[in-house]
Design a protein around this motif. Structure first.
Motif, PDB file in Angstrom:
ATOM      1  N   ASP A  33      98.970  28.971  15.872  1.00  0.00           N
ATOM      2  CA  ASP A  33      99.306  27.578  16.184  1.00  0.00           C
ATOM      3  C   ASP A  33      99.153  26.651  14.986  1.00  0.00           C
ATOM      4  N   ASP A  34      98.399  27.055  13.965  1.00  0.00           N
ATOM      5  CA  ASP A  34      98.185  26.192  12.802  1.00  0.00           C
ATOM      6  C   ASP A  34      99.214  26.406  11.691  1.00  0.00           C
ATOM      7  N   VAL A  35      99.942  27.517  11.733  1.00  0.00           N
ATOM      8  CA  VAL A  35     100.736  27.950  10.579  1.00  0.00           C
ATOM      9  C   VAL A  35     101.916  27.029  10.301  1.00  0.00           C
ATOM     10  N   ALA A  36     102.725  26.746  11.311  1.00  0.00           N
ATOM     11  CA  ALA A  36     103.930  25.955  11.082  1.00  0.00           C
ATOM     12  C   ALA A  36     103.592  24.567  10.548  1.00  0.00           C
ATOM     13  N   ASP A  37     102.569  23.921  11.114  1.00  0.00           N
ATOM     14  CA  ASP A  37     102.193  22.582  10.649  1.00  0.00           C
ATOM     15  C   ASP A  37     101.675  22.622   9.218  1.00  0.00           C
ATOM     16  N   GLU A  43     106.616  17.402   6.895  1.00  0.00           N
ATOM     17  CA  GLU A  43     108.075  17.394   6.870  1.00  0.00           C
ATOM     18  C   GLU A  43     108.634  18.034   8.142  1.00  0.00           C
ATOM     19  N   GLU A  44     109.928  17.868   8.348  1.00  0.00           N
ATOM     20  CA  GLU A  44     110.614  18.584   9.424  1.00  0.00           C
ATOM     21  C   GLU A  44     111.215  19.851   8.833  1.00  0.00           C
ATOM     22  N   HIS A  45     110.783  21.026   9.344  1.00  0.00           N
ATOM     23  CA  HIS A  45     111.270  22.307   8.846  1.00  0.00           C
ATOM     24  C   HIS A  45     112.044  23.043   9.927  1.00  0.00           C
ATOM     25  N   LEU A  46     113.243  23.501   9.574  1.00  0.00           N
ATOM     26  CA  LEU A  46     114.080  24.296  10.455  1.00  0.00           C
ATOM     27  C   LEU A  46     114.365  25.633   9.779  1.00  0.00           C
ATOM     28  N   VAL A  47     114.819  26.608  10.569  1.00  0.00           N
ATOM     29  CA  VAL A  47     115.148  27.932  10.043  1.00  0.00           C
ATOM     30  C   VAL A  47     116.557  28.292  10.489  1.00  0.00           C
ATOM     31  N   ALA A  48     117.376  28.740   9.540  1.00  0.00           N
ATOM     32  CA  ALA A  48     118.753  29.144   9.819  1.00  0.00           C
ATOM     33  C   ALA A  48     118.895  30.655   9.659  1.00  0.00           C
ATOM     34  N   ASP A  49     119.667  31.257  10.565  1.00  0.00           N
ATOM     35  CA  ASP A  49     120.016  32.681  10.497  1.00  0.00           C
ATOM     36  C   ASP A  49     118.821  33.599  10.724  1.00  0.00           C
ATOM     37  N   ALA A  50     117.802  33.126  11.423  1.00  0.00           N
ATOM     38  CA  ALA A  50     116.694  34.010  11.774  1.00  0.00           C
ATOM     39  C   ALA A  50     117.175  35.055  12.772  1.00  0.00           C
ATOM     40  N   TRP A  54     120.858  31.874  17.336  1.00  0.00           N
ATOM     41  CA  TRP A  54     122.281  31.547  17.185  1.00  0.00           C
ATOM     42  C   TRP A  54     122.505  30.199  16.531  1.00  0.00           C
ATOM     43  N   THR A  55     121.437  29.486  16.312  1.00  0.00           N
ATOM     44  CA  THR A  55     121.542  28.170  15.700  1.00  0.00           C
ATOM     45  C   THR A  55     120.261  27.895  14.923  1.00  0.00           C
ATOM     46  N   ASP A  56     120.202  26.782  14.234  1.00  0.00           N
ATOM     47  CA  ASP A  56     118.976  26.416  13.525  1.00  0.00           C
ATOM     48  C   ASP A  56     117.861  26.176  14.544  1.00  0.00           C
ATOM     49  N   VAL A  57     116.672  26.691  14.252  1.00  0.00           N
ATOM     50  CA  VAL A  57     115.551  26.546  15.170  1.00  0.00           C
ATOM     51  C   VAL A  57     114.357  25.973  14.422  1.00  0.00           C
ATOM     52  N   PRO A  58     113.427  25.313  15.123  1.00  0.00           N
ATOM     53  CA  PRO A  58     112.209  24.830  14.472  1.00  0.00           C
ATOM     54  C   PRO A  58     111.421  25.985  13.866  1.00  0.00           C
ATOM     55  N   LEU A  59     110.675  25.701  12.824  1.00  0.00           N
ATOM     56  CA  LEU A  59     109.936  26.741  12.116  1.00  0.00           C
ATOM     57  C   LEU A  59     109.027  27.526  13.043  1.00  0.00           C
ATOM     58  N   VAL A 129     113.901  20.104   5.675  1.00  0.00           N
ATOM     59  CA  VAL A 129     113.891  21.370   4.951  1.00  0.00           C
ATOM     60  C   VAL A 129     114.455  22.458   5.851  1.00  0.00           C
ATOM     61  N   LEU A 130     115.441  23.178   5.338  1.00  0.00           N
ATOM     62  CA  LEU A 130     116.049  24.284   6.078  1.00  0.00           C
ATOM     63  C   LEU A 130     115.723  25.586   5.360  1.00  0.00           C
ATOM     64  N   TRP A 131     115.021  26.479   6.047  1.00  0.00           N
ATOM     65  CA  TRP A 131     114.743  27.809   5.510  1.00  0.00           C
ATOM     66  C   TRP A 131     115.894  28.731   5.898  1.00  0.00           C
ATOM     67  N   ARG A 132     116.650  29.191   4.915  1.00  0.00           N
ATOM     68  CA  ARG A 132     117.758  30.098   5.196  1.00  0.00           C
ATOM     69  C   ARG A 132     117.275  31.542   5.029  1.00  0.00           C
ATOM     70  N   VAL A 133     117.571  32.369   6.044  1.00  0.00           N
ATOM     71  CA  VAL A 133     117.099  33.750   6.079  1.00  0.00           C
ATOM     72  C   VAL A 133     118.205  34.687   5.606  1.00  0.00           C
ATOM     73  N   TYR A 134     117.854  35.622   4.734  1.00  0.00           N
ATOM     74  CA  TYR A 134     118.789  36.616   4.208  1.00  0.00           C
ATOM     75  C   TYR A 134     118.267  38.022   4.530  1.00  0.00           C
ATOM     76  N   PRO A 135     119.119  38.905   5.027  1.00  0.00           N
ATOM     77  CA  PRO A 135     118.688  40.310   5.168  1.00  0.00           C
ATOM     78  C   PRO A 135     118.645  40.964   3.793  1.00  0.00           C
ATOM     79  N   LEU A 136     117.612  41.762   3.536  1.00  0.00           N
ATOM     80  CA  LEU A 136     117.471  42.443   2.260  1.00  0.00           C
ATOM     81  C   LEU A 136     117.899  43.898   2.402  1.00  0.00           C
TER      82      LEU A 136
END
Length: 263
Positions: A33-37, A43-50, A54-59, A129-136
């Motif tokens: 519960d402490d990690v995202a904050d 700041e407001e952080h979102l994550v794309a392509d997790a 199917w859409t941007d989601v909160p961290l 801030v948008l965290w974009r996820v890439y498959p490695l």
């Protein structure tokens, strides 16, 4: 929503906050519960392509994607042109990480923060801030083998700092960037804002505190001077003075953030 743009900021790198807090969580040293904050830092952080979205989601909704990883599978990379150490081979992630100058490797995923600027209807400018996820690639080489440990990075940083501080003083960088005066003084007395979460040993904490403050100083020192206060020749001198210290600082941050954790 973060603070309005245009203000001088000395915030630590977003990827370093991400790596240290997620690693501490996966080691069972901090609650989920402490990690995202802690990562967002107001700041407001979102994550794309997790995966599984199917859409941007909160961290905080994307972090469970990393819940099966061990701390050693999560690491900071701070690549630069000519120095791609830490990147898992060529590809879309490597190219984007080089452009951003920072990234997170988390198991089979890579994450890169992208700052987006918005203007409200009332004319207030703010950032998200948008965290974009890439498959490695599954066959990516183990890039950690080329990275220095904390002891080596600490020695390299101390040498580079001693040599560069004198050069920065001669160039009088504080004259054309007044906000550097306090930051330069903070190099000798890092404050608690640069502290690491539980689990890091004293060497890693000391190294991170020094490198995190220095990293913010270098970010300001490397910017164009307001009002054209630095000419082309002075800018070349500044860049030459900062180059070896910038390299040492990046390696120090990587070594500190990726250091082994202890209960």
């Amino acid at each position: 929503m973060s603070a309005p743009t245009g203000e001088a900021t000395l915030a630590p790198r977003r990827s370093s906050r991400f790596v240290t807090w997620v690693r501490a969580w996966r080691a069972g040293l901090v609650p989920y519960d402490d990690v995202a904050d802690a990562i967002a830092g107001g700041e407001e952080h979102l994550v794309a392509d997790a995966p599984g979205t199917w859409t941007d989601v909160p961290l905080n909704e994307a972090l469970p994607t990393l819940s099966r990883l061990s701390p050693d599978e999560i690491r900071l990379v701070l690549p630069a042109p000519g120095d791609p150490r830490g990147l898992p081979g060529p590809g879309d992630f490597a190219g984007a990480a080089l452009l951003a100058g920072e990234a997170v490797v988390a198991g089979g995923l890579g994450l890169i923060p992208q700052v987006r600027t918005h203007t409200s209807g009332s004319g207030v400018t703010f950032e998200t801030v948008l965290w974009r996820v890439y498959p490695l690639p599954s066959d990516a080489p183990n890039a950690t083998l080329t990275l220095p440990g904390a002891a080596e990075a600490e020695a390299e940083l101390a040498t580079a700092l001693a040599e560069t501080t004198a050069a920065l003083t001669r160039l009088d960088v504080a004259q054309w960037r007044p906000e550097l005066a306090g930051a330069l003084a903070a190099l000798r007395r890092p404050d608690g804002a640069t502290d690491l979460p539980p689990g890091y040993d004293p060497r890693a904490r000391r190294l991170f505190a020094r490198a995190a403050v220095l990293d913010r100083v270098l970010a300001l020192a490397g910017e164009a001077a307001p009002g054209g206060a630095v000419n082309g020749y002075e800018a070349q001198q500044r860049d030459a003075a900062l180059r070896p210290l910038t390299h040492a600082c990046r390696q120090a941050l990587v070594a500190a953030c990726n250091a082994p954790l202890r209960p």
